[in-house]
Design a protein around this motif. Structure first.
Motif, PDB file in Angstrom:
ATOM      1  N   ARG A  47       0.756  -0.826  -0.167  1.00 52.44           N
ATOM      2  CA  ARG A  47       0.183  -0.088   0.326  1.00 52.44           C
ATOM      3  C   ARG A  47       1.155   1.255  -0.177  1.00 52.44           C
ATOM      4  O   ARG A  47       0.930   2.466  -0.368  1.00 52.44           O
ATOM      5  CB  ARG A  47      -0.594  -0.171   0.945  1.00 52.44           C
ATOM      6  CG  ARG A  47      -2.039  -1.200   0.925  1.00 52.44           C
ATOM      7  CD  ARG A  47      -3.020  -1.137   2.684  1.00 52.44           C
ATOM      8  NE  ARG A  47      -4.231  -2.304   2.110  1.00 52.44           N
ATOM      9  CZ  ARG A  47      -5.366  -2.656   2.433  1.00 52.44           C
ATOM     10  NH1 ARG A  47      -4.941  -2.428   3.918  1.00 52.44           N
ATOM     11  NH2 ARG A  47      -6.142  -3.385   2.211  1.00 52.44           N
ATOM     12  N   LEU A  51       0.724   4.485  -2.640  1.00 51.39           N
ATOM     13  CA  LEU A  51       0.783   5.686  -2.596  1.00 51.39           C
ATOM     14  C   LEU A  51       1.889   6.465  -3.714  1.00 51.39           C
ATOM     15  O   LEU A  51       2.152   7.439  -3.494  1.00 51.39           O
ATOM     16  CB  LEU A  51       0.534   6.237  -1.192  1.00 51.39           C
ATOM     17  CG  LEU A  51      -0.720   5.488  -0.052  1.00 51.39           C
ATOM     18  CD1 LEU A  51      -0.341   5.534   1.643  1.00 51.39           C
ATOM     19  CD2 LEU A  51      -1.818   6.875  -0.921  1.00 51.39           C
ATOM     20  N   LEU A 145       6.117  11.891   4.026  1.00 48.73           N
ATOM     21  CA  LEU A 145       4.499  11.756   4.387  1.00 48.73           C
ATOM     22  C   LEU A 145       4.004  10.439   4.179  1.00 48.73           C
ATOM     23  O   LEU A 145       3.358   9.672   4.916  1.00 48.73           O
ATOM     24  CB  LEU A 145       4.005  12.409   3.315  1.00 48.73           C
ATOM     25  CG  LEU A 145       2.601  13.307   3.859  1.00 48.73           C
ATOM     26  CD1 LEU A 145       3.108  14.670   4.951  1.00 48.73           C
ATOM     27  CD2 LEU A 145       2.143  14.267   2.377  1.00 48.73           C
ATOM     28  N   ARG A 148       5.218   8.759   7.291  1.00 53.11           N
ATOM     29  CA  ARG A 148       4.657   9.415   8.522  1.00 53.11           C
ATOM     30  C   ARG A 148       3.477   9.148   8.462  1.00 53.11           C
ATOM     31  O   ARG A 148       3.510   9.289   9.786  1.00 53.11           O
ATOM     32  CB  ARG A 148       5.038  11.008   8.319  1.00 53.11           C
ATOM     33  CG  ARG A 148       5.135  11.794   9.153  1.00 53.11           C
ATOM     34  CD  ARG A 148       6.377  11.639  10.493  1.00 53.11           C
ATOM     35  NE  ARG A 148       6.126  12.169  11.861  1.00 53.11           N
ATOM     36  CZ  ARG A 148       5.596  12.358  12.285  1.00 53.11           C
ATOM     37  NH1 ARG A 148       4.501  11.327  12.574  1.00 53.11           N
ATOM     38  NH2 ARG A 148       5.050  12.807  12.939  1.00 53.11           N
ATOM     39  N   HIS A 149       2.559  10.013   8.208  1.00 50.76           N
ATOM     40  CA  HIS A 149       1.361  10.109   7.526  1.00 50.76           C
ATOM     41  C   HIS A 149       0.205   8.538   7.480  1.00 50.76           C
ATOM     42  O   HIS A 149      -0.293   8.583   8.159  1.00 50.76           O
ATOM     43  CB  HIS A 149       1.156  10.905   7.332  1.00 50.76           C
ATOM     44  CG  HIS A 149       1.487  12.361   8.428  1.00 50.76           C
ATOM     45  ND1 HIS A 149       0.437  12.897   9.512  1.00 50.76           N
ATOM     46  CD2 HIS A 149       1.851  13.272   8.046  1.00 50.76           C
ATOM     47  CE1 HIS A 149       1.666  13.829   9.894  1.00 50.76           C
ATOM     48  NE2 HIS A 149       2.114  14.241   9.026  1.00 50.76           N
ATOM     49  N   ALA A 150       0.997   7.385   6.534  1.00 53.79           N
ATOM     50  CA  ALA A 150      -0.119   6.721   6.572  1.00 53.79           C
ATOM     51  C   ALA A 150       0.641   5.650   6.884  1.00 53.79           C
ATOM     52  O   ALA A 150      -0.386   5.123   7.508  1.00 53.79           O
ATOM     53  CB  ALA A 150       0.800   6.420   5.007  1.00 53.79           C
ATOM     54  N   ASP A 152       2.045   5.842   9.589  1.00 55.23           N
ATOM     55  CA  ASP A 152       2.306   6.512  11.183  1.00 55.23           C
ATOM     56  C   ASP A 152       3.582   6.249  11.761  1.00 55.23           C
ATOM     57  O   ASP A 152       3.615   5.047  12.976  1.00 55.23           O
ATOM     58  CB  ASP A 152       1.100   5.727  12.237  1.00 55.23           C
ATOM     59  CG  ASP A 152       0.365   6.926  12.820  1.00 55.23           C
ATOM     60  OD1 ASP A 152       0.229   8.058  12.939  1.00 55.23           O
ATOM     61  OD2 ASP A 152      -0.644   5.616  13.520  1.00 55.23           O
TER      62      ASP A 152
END
Lengths: 191, 206
Positions: A47, A51, A145, A148-150, A152
């Protein structure tokens, strides 16, 4: 083609046979351990690859390559490293390489579709819009990104994976989020 | 906000067509086994360089698992903080024969560490000219550089910007040894060398 199983040449004495059995046992154990790792990591990795590249087929391919490279060095990786972090690093390097190879011929991304008014978060439009917006970021910013954010990961972990300092991670995050916000609207981040 | 963001990313992958991890593992074992065998066959030959180089990048920089091979090109603080090499200098940092050098201190560097690096540089016969850029000066320059992205500037505080020593080498051929010596000093985070003409600003960065 060099792949064919070679039958061990008959040798005098039991030592070589025992050695061979030991090797087979080691390989079986290694494969089992490696398979367990792949099963725990594959979905998330694929995944993240998606992205990064907006293409499920390519994502699958990148994932496959990542694991193949890891298997080739598994004995070394399993001792003393964090395989999860290592897999991210291999993946991102593959993505960076790919980007470099393609950058000469890469078709410029199509203009982002206008954001439909009142589109609720999670509608197909916004879902596609996020992936498209990610694609307009530099590949380095996108990597930060996604990790960090998908995924965590903490700032420190992302910094370790990408081999940059924590402040670089924070800056790229801030820059990338600002860009996403300008493309997708304020409520993307705040909503 | 992070939780919301996470949800956005989760939704972005909801059309995942799925894939069988067991099959992925089998394919990886087959292909990875081929890589192993090829590497064994080519051990020592330069043909394996591609694989080795990747592993060096992977292992060398942060995960420290690859004992052989050169470390990959480090991504620099400078690259993100101050992407502008002085226009007359080489855009990419060089490994050897740099005429101009910027030594970035870690944001956690202490006063004694900073002083020690400064004293060593001032007493170093390889250094022709030396300047120091404070955090405040770095911040001013950063703000000017990113004036068109106020959001970004907003998100960065002066404490995140590194202090740096900028200097010109007496003799660029001494650069390699120079880097080795200073990279080992406490508080030093990154050393970036460039090839610059005499007219360039000291240190090769704007």
């Amino acid at each position: 083609m060099t792949d064919t199983v070679t039958t061990p040449r008959p040798v005098d004495g039991g030592a070589p046979a025992g050695w061979g059995a030991g090797r087979r046992r080691t390989k079986a154990a290694r494969d089992e351990e490696f398979t367990a790792f792949v099963e725990s990591a594959a979905t998330r990795l694929r995944r993240s690859a998606y992205l990064m590249c907006r293409d499920w087929h390519l994502a699958q391919d990148l994932t496959q390559q990542t694991f193949a490279k890891m298997y080739a060095s598994w004995d070394r990786i399993r001792t003393g490293t964090n395989p999860e972090g290592y897999s991210r690093r291999v993946l991102m390097n593959l993505v960076f390489d790919q980007q470099r190879r393609r950058s000469g011929s890469e078709v410029v991304l199509a203009d982002l579709p206008d954001r439909p008014d009142g589109a609720a978060a999670g509608t197909p439009e916004l879902r596609l819009a996020l992936v498209d917006a990610l694609a307009t970021l530099s590949v380095e910013d996108r990597a930060v990104l996604v990790l960090r954010h998908a995924e965590d990961h903490s700032v420190d972990t992302v910094a370790t994976i990408l081999g940059v300092s924590g402040s670089v991670v924070k800056m790229r995050t801030a820059r990338a989020l600002a860009r996403l916000r300008s493309l997708l609207g304020e409520d993307f981040v705040d909503g | 906000m992070d939780a919301d963001l996470r949800q956005h990313f989760d939704r972005a992958v909801t059309d995942d067509p799925g894939a069988d991890p067991g099959e992925i593992a089998l394919a990886a074992i087959a292909e990875g086994g081929r890589i192993r065998r090829r590497r064994r066959q080519l051990a020592g030959a330069g043909v394996a360089a591609g694989v080795v180089a990747l592993l060096a990048v992977v292992g060398g920089v942060s995960l420290r698992s690859e004992p052989t091979g050169p470390a990959g090109p480090p991504m620099t603080v400078a690259a993100a903080m101050m992407p502008v090499a002085a226009p007359s200098c080489s855009e990419k940092p060089v490994e050897s024969d740099a005429s101009d050098v910027a030594i970035f201190l870690g944001t956690e560097a202490t006063d004694p560490q900073r002083s020690a690096v400064g004293a060593a540089l001032r007493g170093d016969p390889r250094v022709a000219e030396l300047q120091f850029e404070s955090r405040e000066q770095a911040w001013e320059r950063f703000r000017a550089l990113w004036a068109d992205s106020p959001d970004f500037v907003e998100a960065v505080s002066p404490s995140q910007l590194p202090e740096s020593y900028r200097l010109r080498m007496v003799d660029p051929s001494q650069y390699r040894g120079f880097v080795t010596a200073y990279a080992a000093m406490d508080g030093v985070e990154q050393i970036v060398g460039r090839v610059c003409p005499v007219s360039a600003p000291i240190g090769g960065v704007q």
